[in-house]
Design a protein around this motif. Structure first.
Motif, PDB file in Angstrom:
ATOM      1  N   MET A 189      34.252  47.195  35.574  1.00 10.63           N
ATOM      2  CA  MET A 189      34.275  46.731  34.168  1.00 10.63           C
ATOM      3  C   MET A 189      35.360  45.677  33.994  1.00 10.63           C
ATOM      4  N   GLN A 190      34.974  44.551  33.418  1.00 11.57           N
ATOM      5  CA  GLN A 190      35.921  43.482  33.144  1.00 11.57           C
ATOM      6  C   GLN A 190      36.127  43.391  31.626  1.00 11.57           C
ATOM      7  N   VAL A 191      37.379  43.229  31.206  1.00 12.57           N
ATOM      8  CA  VAL A 191      37.712  43.224  29.783  1.00 12.57           C
ATOM      9  C   VAL A 191      38.521  41.985  29.435  1.00 12.57           C
ATOM     10  N   GLN A 192      38.145  41.332  28.336  1.00 12.55           N
ATOM     11  CA  GLN A 192      38.896  40.178  27.841  1.00 12.55           C
ATOM     12  C   GLN A 192      39.110  40.347  26.340  1.00 12.55           C
ATOM     13  N   LEU A 193      40.359  40.274  25.898  1.00 14.38           N
ATOM     14  CA  LEU A 193      40.702  40.448  24.482  1.00 14.38           C
ATOM     15  C   LEU A 193      41.010  39.099  23.848  1.00 14.38           C
ATOM     16  N   GLU A 194      40.362  38.808  22.703  1.00 17.87           N
ATOM     17  CA  GLU A 194      40.598  37.562  21.968  1.00 17.87           C
ATOM     18  C   GLU A 194      41.177  37.888  20.595  1.00 17.87           C
ATOM     19  N   THR A 195      42.078  37.049  20.115  1.00 13.08           N
ATOM     20  CA  THR A 195      42.623  37.174  18.764  1.00 13.08           C
ATOM     21  C   THR A 195      41.904  36.196  17.856  1.00 13.08           C
ATOM     22  N   LEU A 196      41.198  36.701  16.854  1.00 18.14           N
ATOM     23  CA  LEU A 196      40.418  35.859  15.941  1.00 18.14           C
ATOM     24  C   LEU A 196      41.156  35.576  14.638  1.00 18.14           C
ATOM     25  N   GLY A 197      42.108  36.403  14.302  1.00 17.97           N
ATOM     26  CA  GLY A 197      42.856  36.238  13.062  1.00 17.97           C
ATOM     27  C   GLY A 197      44.057  37.154  13.071  1.00 17.97           C
ATOM     28  N   ALA A 198      44.694  37.288  11.901  1.00 13.82           N
ATOM     29  CA  ALA A 198      45.889  38.118  11.827  1.00 13.82           C
ATOM     30  C   ALA A 198      45.615  39.539  12.299  1.00 13.82           C
ATOM     31  N   LEU A 199      44.464  40.095  11.910  1.00 13.84           N
ATOM     32  CA  LEU A 199      44.128  41.459  12.295  1.00 13.84           C
ATOM     33  C   LEU A 199      42.803  41.572  13.044  1.00 13.84           C
ATOM     34  N   GLU A 200      42.026  40.500  13.080  1.00 14.82           N
ATOM     35  CA  GLU A 200      40.697  40.558  13.695  1.00 14.82           C
ATOM     36  C   GLU A 200      40.778  40.262  15.192  1.00 14.82           C
ATOM     37  N   ARG A 201      40.060  41.051  15.967  1.00 10.54           N
ATOM     38  CA  ARG A 201      40.043  40.899  17.414  1.00 10.54           C
ATOM     39  C   ARG A 201      38.596  40.941  17.920  1.00 10.54           C
ATOM     40  N   ARG A 202      38.409  40.319  19.098  1.00 15.46           N
ATOM     41  CA  ARG A 202      37.133  40.441  19.797  1.00 15.46           C
ATOM     42  C   ARG A 202      37.407  40.918  21.217  1.00 15.46           C
ATOM     43  N   LEU A 203      36.722  41.954  21.621  1.00 13.18           N
ATOM     44  CA  LEU A 203      36.859  42.494  22.969  1.00 13.18           C
ATOM     45  C   LEU A 203      35.567  42.190  23.721  1.00 13.18           C
ATOM     46  N   ASN A 204      35.666  41.381  24.772  1.00 14.76           N
ATOM     47  CA  ASN A 204      34.511  41.044  25.595  1.00 14.76           C
ATOM     48  C   ASN A 204      34.514  41.945  26.829  1.00 14.76           C
ATOM     49  N   ILE A 205      33.428  42.636  27.041  1.00 16.36           N
ATOM     50  CA  ILE A 205      33.343  43.598  28.140  1.00 16.36           C
ATOM     51  C   ILE A 205      32.133  43.282  29.008  1.00 16.36           C
ATOM     52  N   THR A 206      32.351  43.221  30.317  1.00 16.67           N
ATOM     53  CA  THR A 206      31.276  42.962  31.275  1.00 16.67           C
ATOM     54  C   THR A 206      31.089  44.186  32.153  1.00 16.67           C
ATOM     55  N   LEU A 207      29.847  44.654  32.226  1.00 12.98           N
ATOM     56  CA  LEU A 207      29.504  45.834  33.021  1.00 12.98           C
ATOM     57  C   LEU A 207      28.601  45.436  34.180  1.00 12.98           C
ATOM     58  N   PRO A 208      28.774  46.018  35.360  1.00 10.51           N
ATOM     59  CA  PRO A 208      27.879  45.732  36.491  1.00 10.51           C
ATOM     60  C   PRO A 208      26.503  46.363  36.261  1.00 10.51           C
ATOM     61  N   MET A 209      25.447  45.559  36.430  1.00 16.40           N
ATOM     62  CA  MET A 209      24.102  46.061  36.190  1.00 16.40           C
ATOM     63  C   MET A 209      23.686  47.107  37.205  1.00 16.40           C
ATOM     64  N   ALA A 210      24.307  47.069  38.385  1.00 15.89           N
ATOM     65  CA  ALA A 210      23.942  48.056  39.406  1.00 15.89           C
ATOM     66  C   ALA A 210      24.180  49.462  38.900  1.00 15.89           C
ATOM     67  N   ASP A 211      25.302  49.680  38.209  1.00 16.27           N
ATOM     68  CA  ASP A 211      25.608  51.006  37.671  1.00 16.27           C
ATOM     69  C   ASP A 211      24.601  51.399  36.596  1.00 16.27           C
ATOM     70  N   ILE A 212      24.268  50.450  35.747  1.00 16.51           N
ATOM     71  CA  ILE A 212      23.317  50.724  34.668  1.00 16.51           C
ATOM     72  C   ILE A 212      21.939  51.024  35.250  1.00 16.51           C
ATOM     73  N   ASP A 213      21.508  50.208  36.224  1.00 14.48           N
ATOM     74  CA  ASP A 213      20.197  50.440  36.846  1.00 14.48           C
ATOM     75  C   ASP A 213      20.138  51.813  37.487  1.00 14.48           C
ATOM     76  N   ALA A 214      21.239  52.234  38.117  1.00  9.70           N
ATOM     77  CA  ALA A 214      21.265  53.540  38.757  1.00  9.70           C
ATOM     78  C   ALA A 214      21.113  54.654  37.728  1.00  9.70           C
ATOM     79  N   GLN A 215      21.758  54.511  36.588  1.00  5.96           N
ATOM     80  CA  GLN A 215      21.646  55.526  35.543  1.00  5.96           C
ATOM     81  C   GLN A 215      20.242  55.562  34.962  1.00  5.96           C
ATOM     82  N   VAL A 216      19.642  54.374  34.807  1.00 11.11           N
ATOM     83  CA  VAL A 216      18.273  54.305  34.291  1.00 11.11           C
ATOM     84  C   VAL A 216      17.323  55.013  35.242  1.00 11.11           C
TER      85      VAL A 216
END
Length: 437
Positions: free
Chosen positions: A1-28
């Motif tokens: 899992m890769q995580v990137q945090l962005e500051t959009l404003g005084a209190l607003e944030r955006r968290l970008n998260i990347t998940l490997p599809m291999a793990d998801i495919d295995a669960q499916v």
């Protein structure tokens, strides 16, 4: 899992998260195998359909479920690792041109964080602390009020005067024409209590039973009835009954009527004294608490999360609807839209105080102790016939202690702020104190 945090404003944030599809495919794949054991597919017995056909029928829904769960789990893990304190609820959105295929899946969560709260210097704040002594004179005044509340009216063979309850028929006209709401039969009111306009009461005063007369009246310009405001009317009034007030004597019967079983007047006065003192104390505390809360707001500028304000507005609107329904306005109030702006300032104040109080309590260790909560409940229980039953009720269920604990916590904050600020004691007349609620 890769995580990137962005500051959009005084209190607003955006968290970008990347998940490997291999793990998801295995669960499916694992979940599809579980589904296949009981899946009902036309042409096959339950659990006997080929996995490929099960995937054709259930694959899209299973993948959607797995992705939803992974988004929630990975977001919770990411904010824990990043040590982020979220205010309100996040808004999830997929990245542009990204789908749940290929080697990875990326999504983002947009949210607000709690602001840093720094309580300012309270030493320069002046807080008025109202005081009021409950003396025997105040007890006498309270007993007089209780007597008036139990006034009986007896028929009087004389002209009507202030304090009498009169019963009348009246018909009002403006320029000779009757108007809506201007007539009534067998209408009763007490002279001198301001239930009717002064000119109307003056006209009735001095009339005798059976007498009829015309009373001119000028409606005020700001009268609530817009159709008659500012106009002159004439009321034809017939007095049908005069009843004079009779206050009960302060005796054993009066004491029994107030709940003193043996009719002991001295015991009654003692109970009234305790109740009045308790109520005066409550109102004095409410006044100083309001001053303390305002002082905290004045020294603590704070950026408020919009999400918390929106949630508080929603709560206030719901409370308003429930209150109006309880007052008999009907179930139609349940879904009636209410203007948000009516609640916005109150919501901002409540959110601000919630954040400030939390900071003060944590920084100065002001949480309610079990001993304080018990003392508070014991004091409140004294106003009931069987105090121990009230105490037992609270302690029968832990969640019932939350209310008293909250009150005690606020009292602790009040005491702390008063110890830091400049306190000006101000004596308040008993009548003013008991009239302001």
């Amino acid at each position: 899992m890769q995580v990137q945090l962005e500051t959009l404003g005084a209190l607003e944030r955006r968290l970008n998260i990347t998940l490997p599809m291999a793990d998801i495919d295995a669960q499916v794949a694992q979940r599809l195998q579980r589904v296949a054991r009981t899946a009902k597919v036309q042409g096959f017995r339950p659990g006997k359909a080929p996995l490929k056909i099960v995937e054709q029928n259930y694959g899209a829904q299973v993948r959607e479920d797995v992705l939803g769960e992974e988004v929630q789990k990975s977001f919770a893990k990411a904010i824990q690792e990043q040590k982020i304190d979220i205010a309100g609820y996040p808004r999830f959105e997929p990245f542009d041109n990204q789908t749940a295929t290929g080697e990875s899946f990326t999504f983002s969560a947009v949210f607000e964080v709690y602001p840093e709260v720094t309580v300012g210097d309270l030493s320069g704040q002046e807080i008025a602390k109202a005081t009021c002594d409950v003396t025997e004179a105040e007890i006498d005044k309270t007993i007089d009020i209780l007597r008036k509340q139990r006034t009986r009216f007896n028929h009087a063979e004389r002209a009507a005067q202030a304090g009498d309850r009169v019963t009348i028929d009246f018909k009002g006209t403006i320029d000779g024409e009757a108007f809506a709401g201007g007539s009534a039969d067998n209408y009763s009111f007490v002279l001198g209590e301001g239930q009717m306009l002064p000119e109307f009461e003056t006209g009735v005063t001095g009339m005798s039973e059976g007498e009829t007369k015309d009373v001119p009246l000028n409606f005020p310009e700001d009268y609530h009835g817009k159709d008659v405001a500012g106009k002159q009317a004439v009321f034809a009034i017939t007095l049908k009954n005069v009843a004079e007030p009779q206050l009960p004597e302060v005796d054993a019967d009066f004491a029994k009527n107030l709940g003193v079983a043996d009719g002991d007047v001295a015991k009654m006065r003692d109970e009234i004294s305790k109740n009045v003192t308790r109520e005066a104390k409550r109102r004095l505390q409410a006044r100083v608490k309001e001053g303390v809360m305002q002082a905290l707001l004045d020294v603590t500028p704070i950026e408020l999360p919009k999400s918390l304000i929106d949630m508080e507005i929603g709560r206030l609107m719901q409370q308003a609807r429930e209150d109006m329904m309880q007052r008999g306005y009907g179930a139609q109030m349940k879904d009636m839209p209410l203007p948000r702006e009516l609640f916005e300032e109150q919501a901002k104040r409540r959110v601000s105080l919630g954040l400030i109080l939390a900071e003060v309590v944590e920084k100065h260790s002001l949480s309610a102790t079990p001993e304080q909560v018990k003392a508070f409940i014991t004091e409140q229980a004294e106003s009931y016939e069987n105090p121990q039953e009230v105490i037992d009720w609270y302690y029968a269920s832990p969640e019932r202690l939350d209310g008293p604990a909250s009150v005690v916590l606020e009292d602790n904050v009040v005491a702390f702020v008063l110890s830091q600020a400049k306190v000006n004691e101000q004596a308040v007349p008993f009548e003013e104190l008991m009239g302001n609620n």
